[in-house]
Design a protein around this motif. Structure first.
Motif, PDB file in Angstrom:
ATOM      1  N   ARG B 113       0.853  -1.193   0.000  1.00 28.50           N
ATOM      2  CA  ARG B 113       0.000   0.000   0.000  1.00 28.50           C
ATOM      3  C   ARG B 113       0.886   1.238   0.000  1.00 28.50           C
ATOM      4  N   ARG B 114       0.599   2.171  -0.895  1.00 23.18           N
ATOM      5  CA  ARG B 114       1.381   3.411  -0.965  1.00 23.18           C
ATOM      6  C   ARG B 114       0.759   4.442  -0.038  1.00 23.18           C
ATOM      7  N   LEU B 115       1.521   4.905   0.904  1.00 21.84           N
ATOM      8  CA  LEU B 115       1.012   5.957   1.781  1.00 21.84           C
ATOM      9  C   LEU B 115       1.278   7.306   1.124  1.00 21.84           C
ATOM     10  N   PRO B 116       0.355   8.231   1.250  1.00 27.53           N
ATOM     11  CA  PRO B 116       0.609   9.554   0.678  1.00 27.53           C
ATOM     12  C   PRO B 116       1.523  10.331   1.613  1.00 27.53           C
ATOM     13  N   LEU B 117       2.766   9.884   1.691  1.00 29.09           N
ATOM     14  CA  LEU B 117       3.693  10.402   2.679  1.00 29.09           C
ATOM     15  C   LEU B 117       4.766  11.237   1.990  1.00 29.09           C
ATOM     16  N   ALA B 118       4.835  12.515   2.338  1.00 30.19           N
ATOM     17  CA  ALA B 118       5.850  13.372   1.730  1.00 30.19           C
ATOM     18  C   ALA B 118       7.238  12.828   2.065  1.00 30.19           C
ATOM     19  N   GLY B 119       8.120  12.862   1.114  1.00 28.32           N
ATOM     20  CA  GLY B 119       9.474  12.378   1.343  1.00 28.32           C
ATOM     21  C   GLY B 119       9.668  10.925   0.933  1.00 28.32           C
ATOM     22  N   SER B 120       8.617  10.288   0.426  1.00 26.84           N
ATOM     23  CA  SER B 120       8.723   8.872   0.057  1.00 26.84           C
ATOM     24  C   SER B 120       9.721   8.636  -1.071  1.00 26.84           C
ATOM     25  N   ASP B 121      10.053   9.706  -1.797  1.00 21.53           N
ATOM     26  CA  ASP B 121      10.975   9.535  -2.920  1.00 21.53           C
ATOM     27  C   ASP B 121      12.439   9.726  -2.514  1.00 21.53           C
ATOM     28  N   LEU B 122      12.696   9.920  -1.220  1.00 21.87           N
ATOM     29  CA  LEU B 122      14.083  10.052  -0.763  1.00 21.87           C
ATOM     30  C   LEU B 122      14.821   8.726  -0.916  1.00 21.87           C
ATOM     31  N   GLN B 123      16.165   8.823  -0.960  1.00 19.28           N
ATOM     32  CA  GLN B 123      16.944   7.587  -0.991  1.00 19.28           C
ATOM     33  C   GLN B 123      16.789   6.868   0.348  1.00 19.28           C
ATOM     34  N   ASN B 124      16.875   5.568   0.281  1.00 16.67           N
ATOM     35  CA  ASN B 124      16.794   4.748   1.482  1.00 16.67           C
ATOM     36  C   ASN B 124      15.404   4.699   2.114  1.00 16.67           C
ATOM     37  N   VAL B 125      14.378   4.884   1.270  1.00 18.47           N
ATOM     38  CA  VAL B 125      13.007   4.592   1.685  1.00 18.47           C
ATOM     39  C   VAL B 125      12.641   3.286   0.983  1.00 18.47           C
ATOM     40  N   HIS B 126      12.161   2.310   1.746  1.00 20.69           N
ATOM     41  CA  HIS B 126      11.980   0.970   1.199  1.00 20.69           C
ATOM     42  C   HIS B 126      10.559   0.443   1.340  1.00 20.69           C
ATOM     43  N   GLU B 127      10.251  -0.526   0.460  1.00 19.30           N
ATOM     44  CA  GLU B 127       9.037  -1.328   0.552  1.00 19.30           C
ATOM     45  C   GLU B 127       9.485  -2.774   0.456  1.00 19.30           C
ATOM     46  N   LEU B 128       8.647  -3.694   0.878  1.00 17.78           N
ATOM     47  CA  LEU B 128       9.082  -5.094   0.843  1.00 17.78           C
ATOM     48  C   LEU B 128       7.972  -6.019   0.353  1.00 17.78           C
ATOM     49  N   ARG B 129       8.156  -6.473  -0.893  1.00 17.34           N
ATOM     50  CA  ARG B 129       7.256  -7.482  -1.441  1.00 17.34           C
ATOM     51  C   ARG B 129       8.026  -8.476  -2.317  1.00 17.34           C
ATOM     52  N   THR B 130       8.962  -7.937  -3.097  1.00 14.90           N
ATOM     53  CA  THR B 130       9.653  -8.786  -4.074  1.00 14.90           C
ATOM     54  C   THR B 130      11.102  -9.057  -3.652  1.00 14.90           C
ATOM     55  N   LEU B 131      11.688 -10.030  -4.329  1.00 11.99           N
ATOM     56  CA  LEU B 131      13.095 -10.341  -4.091  1.00 11.99           C
ATOM     57  C   LEU B 131      13.968  -9.117  -4.343  1.00 11.99           C
ATOM     58  N   ALA B 132      13.671  -8.384  -5.418  1.00 14.99           N
ATOM     59  CA  ALA B 132      14.487  -7.207  -5.745  1.00 14.99           C
ATOM     60  C   ALA B 132      14.430  -6.190  -4.606  1.00 14.99           C
ATOM     61  N   GLN B 133      13.237  -5.995  -4.050  1.00 14.19           N
ATOM     62  CA  GLN B 133      13.097  -5.048  -2.932  1.00 14.19           C
ATOM     63  C   GLN B 133      13.813  -5.569  -1.690  1.00 14.19           C
ATOM     64  N   ALA B 134      13.746  -6.876  -1.471  1.00 11.11           N
ATOM     65  CA  ALA B 134      14.409  -7.457  -0.296  1.00 11.11           C
ATOM     66  C   ALA B 134      15.918  -7.317  -0.409  1.00 11.11           C
ATOM     67  N   GLU B 135      16.421  -7.502  -1.615  1.00 12.57           N
ATOM     68  CA  GLU B 135      17.858  -7.396  -1.821  1.00 12.57           C
ATOM     69  C   GLU B 135      18.322  -5.953  -1.583  1.00 12.57           C
ATOM     70  N   ARG B 136      17.521  -5.025  -2.059  1.00 12.06           N
ATOM     71  CA  ARG B 136      17.847  -3.616  -1.876  1.00 12.06           C
ATOM     72  C   ARG B 136      17.818  -3.262  -0.378  1.00 12.06           C
ATOM     73  N   LEU B 137      16.805  -3.775   0.309  1.00 15.88           N
ATOM     74  CA  LEU B 137      16.681  -3.511   1.740  1.00 15.88           C
ATOM     75  C   LEU B 137      17.838  -4.137   2.521  1.00 15.88           C
ATOM     76  N   ARG B 138      18.177  -5.376   2.155  1.00 17.26           N
ATOM     77  CA  ARG B 138      19.242  -6.091   2.854  1.00 17.26           C
ATOM     78  C   ARG B 138      20.569  -5.336   2.749  1.00 17.26           C
ATOM     79  N   THR B 139      20.870  -4.896   1.550  1.00 19.48           N
ATOM     80  CA  THR B 139      22.112  -4.166   1.330  1.00 19.48           C
ATOM     81  C   THR B 139      22.121  -2.861   2.123  1.00 19.48           C
ATOM     82  N   ALA B 140      21.008  -2.128   2.039  1.00 17.48           N
ATOM     83  CA  ALA B 140      20.945  -0.835   2.718  1.00 17.48           C
ATOM     84  C   ALA B 140      20.976  -1.015   4.229  1.00 17.48           C
ATOM     85  N   MET B 141      20.357  -2.092   4.705  1.00 16.03           N
ATOM     86  CA  MET B 141      20.262  -2.300   6.138  1.00 16.03           C
ATOM     87  C   MET B 141      21.629  -2.555   6.749  1.00 16.03           C
ATOM     88  N   SER B 142      22.484  -3.266   6.002  1.00 15.77           N
ATOM     89  CA  SER B 142      23.788  -3.580   6.585  1.00 15.77           C
ATOM     90  C   SER B 142      24.579  -2.294   6.831  1.00 15.77           C
TER      91      SER B 142
END
Ligand SMILES: Cc1cc2nc3c(=O)[nH]c(=O)nc-3n(C[C@H](O)[C@H](O)[C@H](O)COP(=O)(O)OP(=O)(O)OC[C@H]3O[C@@H](n4cnc5c(N)ncnc54)[C@H](O)[C@@H]3O)c2cc1C
Ligand code: FES
Lengths: 107, 408
Positions: B113-142
């Motif tokens: 679900r997309r929240l109408p949240l200002a700043g959502s387009d900043l770097q290091n804002v994540h969503e999690l549904r797909t492998l690609a998103q998980a990989e991006r999150l995993r890398t950023a989280m470390s």
């Protein structure tokens, strides 16, 4: 790379090559071995990846955790001394040649 | 030209299972799965759990290419279904091709679900549904030291528990009146709240996120809450639930509600088109439901496969669900949401808890934390039409298994 043999309830054998660290459940899934359902994908939460580990290998695998032990009490086919959740057994060179027997039913 | 067979849109857990079950039932016409993801069907649950730790895709994939070939299941990767032509019985694809079908199965899942949240387009804002998103999150989280999670649902709490165990400073913001509000009883919410807080996760509820804060060059610095409080964070995960992917169905003139509408046999109003998994709004005894769970995806898929080969089976299951939140294993047996009476079993010296739920005097299910045997016993009890009352549970001691033996 270690090998693992699955023996189906009616005696058919499938021998597969595993990667070190891969779970026995995952080896079965990727290769489409029938008789393992693995609904929870390896979280020890569904008890549908039950196998009977062949006696010589029982003590070679790391022992079952408390949660796994509790889930094993709830498997659909009878629990026996070699009963394990295959998602909780990681393949390693020490387990090369592992044989596991698949139960009659998982659900 | 080959004869048309079954075309499945969506290569997730439900879509793949339709294909595998059809083959198991002896279906011998072509089966094609259209998947807009670039990888073979995989399990999503580990994406918020073990995958964040090990990044090992081999542990997620559901069937290897060789196994799919052996079953003659054709998976078209990185390909989107763009439109359905119901008259011509065909699907047009993003690569320009058109696939004819005899039966079409919609297994399109959900998206965050997309929240109408200002700043959502900043770097290091994540969503999690797909492998690609998980990989991006995993890398950023470390690389992150502090993490803010918007949404105290299953995915938010699972990621929170992982991040905390990895030594991060973690804050969870939940707009509802408690965490997991739509999913579990107040007793289980309170229990998990206490356990996660004990582990050092900061959790705030009844408070919305106002906007995501960042630097001029687009780096996240935190969250501004509705009460003007600021949560410092160098990574933000938006985990405020999911919405069904039903646009394709709607575009084809099929009915949608909270997902794609189907009848008890999981068929849409078009007799050649079925729907399975997270995207489905289906009829159930207490009203229409849309479930987001592996069990539902897999069992609906099996049901549709049987119906495609000539069955006329109504879909029905005893639902169950799990959510690993770090050391805490939450399991739900039955449909406990909406319970009006809850009997709580808790031992003071452990984290275990069982919440036995009733609605209008009827036993509806059990929610457990770190009590897998109670969970399995509850599933057995629910599978029987036992007519168990509150009294039966009051009499039994903590061990629900004792009831399995006595009930008929
Ligand atoms: C992080 C995370 C953790 C989870 N944890 C748990 C858990 O612990 N326990 C549990 O039971 N469930 C869990 N779930 C839910 C579970 O993963 C889903 O219920 C399950 O994946 C549903 O399967 P599905 O096939 O219906 O949908 P999906 O797996 O979402 O598959 C749908 C696929 O269709 C694709 N698609 C959509 N539209 C098109 C199109 N037009 N053309 C081509 N392809 C298309 C999508 O990209 C996707 O690949 C979790 C989900 C997530 C995201
Ligand atoms: S896969 Fe669910 S318990 Fe092993």
């Amino acid at each position: 790379m270690p090998k693992v043999t699955f023996v189906s309830a009616d005696g058919r054998e499938t021998t597969l090559t595993a990667q070190n660290g891969q779970s026995v459940m995952q080896v079965a899934m990727v290769n489409g071995v029938e008789g393992i359902v693995a609904e929870c994908g390896g979280s020890a939460m569904c008890a549908t990846c039950h196998v009977y580990v062949d006696t010589p290998f029982v003590h070679l695998a790391a022992p079952a955790s408390e949660i796994e032990n509790e889930m094993l009490d709830c498997v659909a086919s009878q629990r026996r001394p070699g009963s394990r959740l295959s998602c909780q057994i990681q393949m390693s060179d020490a387990l090369d040649g592992l044989r596991v027997f698949l139960p009659e039913t998982q659900q | 030209m080959t004869q048309p067979g079954v075309v499945i849109i969506g290569g997730g857990q439900a879509g793949l299972q339709v294909a595998l079950s059809l083959r198991q039932l002896g279906f011998d016409k072509p089966i094609q799965i259209v998947s807009d993801e670039p990888v073979l069907p995989y399990q999503r649950p580990p994406l918020s759990k073990t995958y964040l730790a090990d990044g090992n895709f081999d542990q997620l994939v559901l069937r290897g290419q060789a196994a799919l070939d052996a079953q003659q299941v054709d998976v078209l990767l990185a390909t989107r279904a763009e439109a359905i032509d119901r008259k011509a019985r065909s699907v047009s694809l993003s690569d320009g091709r058109t696939l004819p079908y005899e039966h079409l199965v919609l297994a399109t899942g959900t998206r965050p679900r997309r929240l109408p949240l200002a700043g959502s387009d900043l770097q290091n804002v994540h969503e999690l549904r797909t492998l690609a998103q998980a990989e991006r999150l995993r890398t950023a989280m470390s690389a992150a030291a502090s993490i803010a999670i918007v949404g105290g649902g299953f995915i938010g709490l699972e990621v929170a528990a992982f991040a905390r165990s990895a030594g991060k400073k973690v804050t969870v913001i939940e707009a509802g009146s408690r965490i997991l509000e739509r999913s579990v009883s107040a007793a289980v919410s309170a229990h998990l709240l206490q356990l996660h807080r004990r582990d050092g996760i900061e959790i705030r509820y009844r408070i919305g996120a106002g906007r995501i804060l960042g630097t001029a060059d687009g780096r996240v610095t935190g969250l501004l809450l509705a009460d003007d409080a600021v949560v410092d964070a160098d990574l933000v995960l938006l985990a405020a639930g999911a919405v069904p992917n039903d646009d394709l169905a709607r575009g084809a003139g099929l009915q949608t509600g909270n997902g794609i509408l189907v009848d008890t046999a999981l068929r849409t109003l078009d007799p050649c088109i079925w729907a399975v998994g997270d995207c489905v709004d289906f009829p159930a005894p207490r009203g229409r439901l849309r479930l987001e769970s592996v069990q539902n995806a897999v069992e609906q898929a099996k049901c549709v496969a049987r119906n495609i080969v000539g069955g006329n089976e109504a879909f029905g299951i005893v639902p169950w669900f799990w959510s690993d939140q770090g050391r805490y294993k939450l399991q739900i047996a039955g449909l406990t949401a909406g319970a009006d009476d809850v009997l709580v079993r808790k031992t003071e010296d452990s984290d275990r808890l069982a919440a036995i739920c009733f609605r209008d005097g009827t036993f509806t299910g059990v929610e457990t934390v770190n009590a897998p045997a109670d969970h399995m016993a509850a599933r057995t009890l629910l599978a029987r039409t036992t007519g168990l009352t509150r009294k039966d549970f009051e009499d039994a001691n903590l061990d629900l298994k004792s009831l399995v033996g006595s009930a008929t």
